[in-house]
Design a protein around this motif. Structure first.
Motif, PDB file in Angstrom:
ATOM      1  N   LYS A  51       0.842  -1.204   0.000  1.00 15.98           N
ATOM      2  CA  LYS A  51       0.000   0.000   0.000  1.00 15.98           C
ATOM      3  C   LYS A  51       0.875   1.251   0.000  1.00 15.98           C
ATOM      4  O   LYS A  51       0.613   2.208  -0.723  1.00 15.98           O
ATOM      5  CB  LYS A  51      -0.912  -0.016   1.223  1.00 15.98           C
ATOM      6  N   TRP A  52       1.925   1.230   0.801  1.00 18.16           N
ATOM      7  CA  TRP A  52       2.850   2.372   0.871  1.00 18.16           C
ATOM      8  C   TRP A  52       3.523   2.602  -0.485  1.00 18.16           C
ATOM      9  O   TRP A  52       3.585   3.727  -0.972  1.00 18.16           O
ATOM     10  CB  TRP A  52       3.891   2.124   1.971  1.00 18.16           C
ATOM     11  N   VAL A  53       4.032   1.544  -1.119  1.00 18.66           N
ATOM     12  CA  VAL A  53       4.752   1.708  -2.384  1.00 18.66           C
ATOM     13  C   VAL A  53       3.805   2.165  -3.493  1.00 18.66           C
ATOM     14  O   VAL A  53       4.183   2.989  -4.332  1.00 18.66           O
ATOM     15  CB  VAL A  53       5.543   0.434  -2.768  1.00 18.66           C
ATOM     16  N   ARG A  54       2.579   1.673  -3.503  1.00 12.64           N
ATOM     17  CA  ARG A  54       1.621   2.129  -4.520  1.00 12.64           C
ATOM     18  C   ARG A  54       1.246   3.588  -4.295  1.00 12.64           C
ATOM     19  O   ARG A  54       1.118   4.360  -5.240  1.00 12.64           O
ATOM     20  CB  ARG A  54       0.353   1.268  -4.517  1.00 12.64           C
ATOM     21  N   GLY A  55       1.070   3.988  -3.042  1.00  9.16           N
ATOM     22  CA  GLY A  55       0.794   5.393  -2.743  1.00  9.16           C
ATOM     23  C   GLY A  55       1.942   6.281  -3.170  1.00  9.16           C
ATOM     24  O   GLY A  55       1.749   7.336  -3.784  1.00  9.16           O
ATOM     25  N   LEU A  56       3.158   5.846  -2.877  1.00  4.66           N
ATOM     26  CA  LEU A  56       4.356   6.611  -3.250  1.00  4.66           C
ATOM     27  C   LEU A  56       4.461   6.768  -4.763  1.00  4.66           C
ATOM     28  O   LEU A  56       4.658   7.881  -5.272  1.00  4.66           O
ATOM     29  CB  LEU A  56       5.611   5.922  -2.700  1.00  4.66           C
ATOM     30  N   THR A  57       4.304   5.687  -5.486  1.00  5.13           N
ATOM     31  CA  THR A  57       4.478   5.759  -6.938  1.00  5.13           C
ATOM     32  C   THR A  57       3.311   6.465  -7.617  1.00  5.13           C
ATOM     33  O   THR A  57       3.499   7.133  -8.629  1.00  5.13           O
ATOM     34  CB  THR A  57       4.688   4.362  -7.551  1.00  5.13           C
ATOM     35  N   THR A  58       2.123   6.359  -7.064  1.00  7.05           N
ATOM     36  CA  THR A  58       0.951   6.997  -7.664  1.00  7.05           C
ATOM     37  C   THR A  58       0.871   8.482  -7.322  1.00  7.05           C
ATOM     38  O   THR A  58       0.582   9.306  -8.186  1.00  7.05           O
ATOM     39  CB  THR A  58      -0.339   6.288  -7.198  1.00  7.05           C
TER      40      THR A  58
END
Length: 144
Positions: free
Chosen positions: A31-38
Motif C-alpha cells: 500500500k505504501w509503495v503504490r501510494g508513493l508511486t501513484t
C-alpha cells in the motif's frame, strides 16, 4: 519489475492515498509503495523548477522504506552480517525505481543527473534526461 500480487491489489488504496501522509511501509509495504508511486513519483518531473524539491521528498519516503526493508543480523561474538535487503524489499525497490524511470520517460523536461539512494546492498538509481532521451546509468538490482 512486474507488479507483485500485493502491489497489484493495492491499486485502489493508492488512488485514495494522501500524498503528504503515505502511511507506514512497516504496516503495509505494498500500500505504501503504490501510494508513493501513484501520488509522488507521478509528479516528479512535471516542472524543472519543482524537480529538486519533489526528488528530495521521494528520497525521504524511500529512506523510510529502506529502514524497513534492510536488516542486520548479529552473529556470535557480537559481529554483524553487514545487513541485507529482504526479498520483499527488493521487489518494492525495483517497482519504485521502474516507476521513476517510467515517469522520467513520460516527462516533457530535460534534467541533469539525479540519484536515488536505496539500501546499501542495492545500487542507486541514477538517471538523466538530455535532448528528450532518458539515460539510466544505474538501477537497483546491481551492486554499486
Amino acid at each position: 519489475m512486474a507488479k507483485t500480487p500485493e502491489i497489484r491489489a493495492a491499486k485502489g488504496d493508492a488512488k485514495e492515498a494522501d500524498r503528504h501522509n503515505l502511511g507506514d511501509p512497516v504496516a503495509d509495504a505494498a500500500k505504501w509503495v503504490r501510494g508513493l508511486t501513484t501520488k509522488r513519483v507521478s509528479d516528479l518531473f512535471k516542472t524543472e523548477k519543482g524537480l529538486e524539491g519533489h526528488w528530495k521528498q521521494v528520497q525521504q519516503e524511500v529512506t523510510r522504506g529502506n529502514k524497513h526493508f534492510f536488516a542486520t543480523k548479529t552473529l556470535p561474538g557480537g559481529f554483524t552480517d553487514g545487513g541485507k535487503t529482504s526479498p520483499e524489499g527488493k521487489k518494492m525497490i525495483a517497482f519504485i525505481a521502474d516507476a521513476i524511470v517510467g515517469a522520467a520517460k513520460g516527462s516533457k523536461i530535460d534534467f541533469p543527473l539525479q540519484e536515488m539512494k536505496f539500501t546499501s546492498d542495492m545500487a542507486w538509481l541514477k538517471l538523466e534526461k538530455a535532448s528528450g532521451k532518458v539515460k539510466v546509468k544505474s538501477t537497483p538490482g546491481t551492486k554499486k
